[in-house]
Design an enzyme around this catalytic site. Structure first.
Site, short mmCIF file in Angstrom:
data_model
loop_
_atom_site.label_atom_id
_atom_site.label_comp_id
_atom_site.label_asym_id
_atom_site.label_seq_id
_atom_site.Cartn_x
_atom_site.Cartn_y
_atom_site.Cartn_z
N GLU A 1 -140.20 40.86 85.48
CA GLU A 1 -140.27 40.12 86.74
C GLU A 1 -139.72 40.95 87.88
O GLU A 1 -138.63 41.50 87.73
CB GLU A 1 -139.51 38.79 86.62
CG GLU A 1 -140.16 37.84 85.65
CD GLU A 1 -139.46 36.48 85.54
OE1 GLU A 1 -138.44 36.26 86.23
OE2 GLU A 1 -139.94 35.65 84.76
N HIS B 1 -141.60 32.20 88.69
CA HIS B 1 -140.28 31.79 88.18
C HIS B 1 -139.65 30.76 89.13
O HIS B 1 -138.57 30.98 89.69
CB HIS B 1 -139.35 33.00 88.00
CG HIS B 1 -138.20 32.72 87.07
ND1 HIS B 1 -137.65 33.69 86.25
CD2 HIS B 1 -137.49 31.58 86.82
CE1 HIS B 1 -136.64 33.17 85.56
NE2 HIS B 1 -136.53 31.88 85.90
N1 LIG Z 1 -137.97 28.76 84.49
C1 LIG Z 1 -136.80 28.46 84.95
O1 LIG Z 1 -136.53 28.57 86.15
C2 LIG Z 1 -135.75 28.00 84.02
C3 LIG Z 1 -135.75 28.42 82.73
N2 LIG Z 1 -134.78 27.99 81.87
C4 LIG Z 1 -134.85 28.49 80.50
O2 LIG Z 1 -134.87 27.39 79.63
C5 LIG Z 1 -134.07 27.69 78.51
C6 LIG Z 1 -133.62 26.41 77.84
O3 LIG Z 1 -132.68 25.76 78.67
P1 LIG Z 1 -131.82 24.53 78.12
O4 LIG Z 1 -132.73 23.49 77.60
O5 LIG Z 1 -130.89 24.18 79.19
O6 LIG Z 1 -131.07 25.22 76.92
P2 LIG Z 1 -130.43 24.51 75.64
O7 LIG Z 1 -129.52 25.48 75.07
O8 LIG Z 1 -129.94 23.16 76.02
O9 LIG Z 1 -131.66 24.30 74.66
C7 LIG Z 1 -132.26 25.32 73.96
C8 LIG Z 1 -132.73 24.76 72.65
O10 LIG Z 1 -133.50 25.76 71.97
C9 LIG Z 1 -133.24 25.60 70.60
N3 LIG Z 1 -133.63 26.78 69.86
C10 LIG Z 1 -132.98 27.96 69.73
N4 LIG Z 1 -133.68 28.79 68.93
C11 LIG Z 1 -134.80 28.12 68.56
C12 LIG Z 1 -135.91 28.45 67.75
N5 LIG Z 1 -136.01 29.65 67.17
N6 LIG Z 1 -136.88 27.52 67.58
C13 LIG Z 1 -136.79 26.32 68.18
N7 LIG Z 1 -135.75 25.95 68.94
C14 LIG Z 1 -134.78 26.84 69.14
C15 LIG Z 1 -131.77 25.30 70.55
O11 LIG Z 1 -131.41 24.70 69.34
C16 LIG Z 1 -131.62 24.37 71.72
O12 LIG Z 1 -131.73 23.03 71.33
C17 LIG Z 1 -132.94 28.53 79.11
O13 LIG Z 1 -132.35 29.35 78.14
C18 LIG Z 1 -133.63 29.34 80.16
O14 LIG Z 1 -134.04 30.56 79.63
C19 LIG Z 1 -133.81 27.13 82.25
C20 LIG Z 1 -133.76 26.67 83.53
C21 LIG Z 1 -134.73 27.09 84.54
O1 LIG Z 2 -131.56 28.94 85.02
C1 LIG Z 2 -132.40 29.66 84.48
O2 LIG Z 2 -132.36 30.00 83.30
C2 LIG Z 2 -133.51 30.15 85.27
O3 LIG Z 2 -134.39 30.74 84.72
C3 LIG Z 2 -133.49 30.01 86.73
O4 LIG Z 2 -133.65 31.30 87.25
P1 LIG Z 2 -133.36 31.58 88.80
O5 LIG Z 2 -131.94 31.23 89.04
O6 LIG Z 2 -134.28 30.69 89.58
O7 LIG Z 2 -133.63 33.02 89.00
#
Ligand SMILES: NC(=O)C1=CN([C@@H]2O[C@H](COP(=O)(O)OP(=O)(O)OC[C@H]3O[C@@H](n4cnc5c(N)ncnc54)[C@H](O)[C@@H]3O)[C@@H](O)[C@H]2O)C=CC1
Ligand SMILES: O=C(O)C(=O)COP(=O)(O)O
Length: 610
Positions: A269, A293
């Protein structure tokens, strides 16, 4: 940090990405906040030594190289969830706290997922572009409904669960795969939990990923997995680029096996602009809906994460614990407050041990340590700060202070590296020793592979073999001040205050000693701030862990105290012994120490700098 003119400089915070001003305003009251966007990695490395805190989102790569250059950095704050752009193990090793905002943007990420789901199902981006281009393509842009379809969720964590609930609200069936998810939580959300991806992939119409980027999730969806999906299924990724293999996805779209994809995150990215490259072809694909993103990019989420991490930065820089440290133990604020005076006590105990009992062990600690908590302190759910304080106290007298940043983040790692073994024990039972104070902390240093109680070594050998005998130091806190109450067989009560020097003189308990010592120190312009005589109150150097009561009888052991700089005659028969503990101002050089011994009656002297 202070300038030579005596003005105390405000700690500096570097913000190389766009963060909501709401949090930054909190910092600006007490800290210098530098917002510098568009820095190259080289520029970042060059300026980072000037900063105590670094605030990032997903764009800044916080590498081991950057962290090593960050000589004053105490905290890396990730204003968001994913910390895959931060080298957390490197930060841990360097004692730098990494915090994130685990809740602040999860609603935004989930809503973005649903927005992409509907956009993809109803061809919204395509319909919008075509209409703006003056076309009216109603039959080309016929979509599908989501009601009654099955959504597969990989990763039923915080974001995944919100997505699942919203999808249920849209009338979808939801099936999830997450090896660590609670079956009760899944059941309560009407989500069918399956054990493997192989079970999940063939049954879903839409698939969404919500796992973190980990070694185990990188490339978790590649050609084999995509081939398991139903023909005509659609795929979403609002988690991390690289969890889906981009070329496998491009092939699945080009072959028509998948009917659509909605992608918010990319392996690199911003993605490469090379028109022949996979990322550019994926982005250009008519069946692929893309966003740059944007999952966390709502006004609300950005306010949340900014305030969340900025508050934590303030906590850390003021010496308190953050609420969402990625690499430090979670300790309740109330407990942390109670622990604070004991943190100072245990650090002083460690420092006294190294300087008084083990002054020649400059490289290794051969003894095994029991760190025993008795009374109220034993009911704390975490004693990590005390453990860290002990390691810091033991090592700071013999380590380069510049490089020694030991804290709850790296204490275990440092202890392991230095071969220091600490066995923490708790005893909530009140004991006789405890009658005067609510809690007692005792350090017992046990020689390796010897029974704890039986050790007899010629006294003159002790200075060489100080770490072959058992040593005990106890302390308590009163009015939030630490006090030392026991040094081996001697009971005492003095407060080891910061930046003070104490002399621990071991002598026969006979009249005149105090006067002699006082006049020598006076002559040498060493000012005595306090003096405490520590009589021999314990029968030997034994401590029975968890009994709370030092033993009053047993095999006699030689005097442990004063493995210090100079030792004269052994503790000989008949005379009772005592320690004379003096808090002093001024430099106590080796000549003064020699004279104290030569002047009679003082068997040994340790100079302990606290
Ligand atoms: N696109 C964006 O702007 C954003 C992206 N994210 C991404 O979303 C991800 C998830 O966020 P949360 O739900 O808050 O995290 P979280 O930690 O609450 O949930 C992640 C889940 O994935 C599960 N997990 C881990 N390995 C696994 C596998 N091999 N197979 C299936 N499940 C598995 C875990 O057990 C957990 O329940 C973050 O790590 C981040 O990378 C988060 C916020 C914004
Ligand atoms: O919170 C996360 O994991 C995100 O991916 C959000 O990313 P950003 O803070 O918007 O660059």
């Amino acid at each position: 940090m202070s300038h030579s003119d005596g003005v105390v400089a405000r700690p500096k915070v570097l913000v190389p990405e766009k963060l909501s001003p709401d949090g930054l305003a909190l910092l600006q009251k007490t800290l210098d906040v530098d917002e510098k966007k568009g820095l190259t990695p080289e520029q970042l490395i060059e300026i980072i030594p000037g900063y105590e805190a670094l605030l990032v989102r997903s764009e800044t790569k916080v590498t081991a190289q950057l962290l090593q250059a960050a000589k004053n950095l105490k905290v890396v704050a990730r204003a968001g969830v994913g910390v895959d752009n931060v080298d957390v193990p490197a930060a841990t090793k360097l004692g730098i706290v990494v915090v994130n905002s685990p809740q602040g943007n999860i609603q935004a990420a989930a809503e973005h997922t649903i927005a992409l789901l509907m956009s993809m199902a109803r061809n919204i981006p395509d319909g919008c572009a075509s209409t703006k281009a003056g076309k009216w393509e109603r039959s080309r842009l016929v979509g599908v409904e989501v009601k009654g379809k099955t959504l597969g969720v990989i990763g039923l964590g915080k974001v995944g669960l919100i997505v699942a609930r919203m999808a249920r609200g849209l009338g979808m069936n939801v099936t999830a795969s997450d090896p660590y998810a609670s079956s009760q939580v899944a059941a309560a959300a009407n989500v069918t939990l399956v054990k493997t991806l192989n079970e999940l992939l063939p049954v879903v119409d839409f698939l969404t990923i919500h796992t973190p980027m980990l070694a185990s999730t990188k490339g978790m969806l590649s050609t084999t997995e995509l081939n398991l999906m139903k023909p005509g299924a659609r795929l979403l990724n609002v988690a991390r680029g690289g969890i889906i293999d981009e070329s496998a996805l491009l092939n699945a779209l080009e072959s028509g096996h998948l009917a659509g994809a909605a992608i918010d995150v990319f392996t690199a990215e911003p993605p490469s602009k090379d028109p022949e490259g996979t990322a550019a072809r994926l982005i250009a694909h008519p069946k692929c809906v893309v966003t740059p993103h944007l999952g966390a990019s709502t006004i609300e989420a950005q306010e949340n994460v900014s305030i969340d991490v900025c508050e934590q930065v303030l906590d850390i820089l003021s010496g308190a614990l953050p609420r969402s440290a990625v690499n430090a133990p979670i300790i309740l604020p109330a407990e942390y407050k109670t622990l604070q005076p004991y943190v100072r006590l245990v650090e002083k105990i460690g420092s006294i041990y190294t300087q008084h009992f083990s002054p020649s062990s400059t490289t290794a600690f051969r003894n095994t340590f029991d760190l025993i908590y008795e009374g109220d302190i034993a009911s704390m759910s975490s004693t990590k700060p005390l453990f860290a304080a002990l390691i810091k106290g033991l090592l700071s007298p013999i380590s380069d202070a510049e490089g020694l940043n030991i804290n709850i983040v790296n204490a275990e790692m440092v202890a392991k590296e230095r071969g220091i073994f600490v066995n923490e024990q708790k005893s909530r039972d009140p004991s006789s020793t405890l009658s005067a104070y609510s809690s007692l902390v005792t350090l017992v240093a046990r020689p390796p592979s010897r029974p704890a109680s039986v050790t007899r070594i010629a006294a003159e050998d002790i200075s060489q073999k100080s770490d072959r005998v058992q040593h005990i130091i106890s302390g308590y806190c009163s009015d939030n001040r630490p006090f030392i109450s026991r040094l081996d067989r001697f009971s005492t009560s003095f407060s080891p205050t910061d930046d003070s020097t104490i002399l621990i003189c071991h002598n026969y308990d006979a009249p005149g000693k105090i006067g002699t010592v006082g006049s020598i120190l006076g002559r040498e312009s060493v000012n005595i701030k306090f003096m405490s005589v520590a009589p021999q109150s314990f029968g030997d150097n034994k401590f029975l862990p968890n009994s709370g009561t030092p033993t009053e009888s047993g095999t006699a052991t030689p005097v442990g105290g004063g493995g210090g700089a100079v030792r004269r005659q052994s503790a000989a028969g008949g005379h009772s012994e005592a320690l004379m503990i003096l808090g002093v101002d001024g430099d106590v050089n080796p000549d003064v120490v020699k004279e104290l011994v030569a002047a009679g009656g003082v068997l040994s002297v340790s100079v302990v700098n606290l």
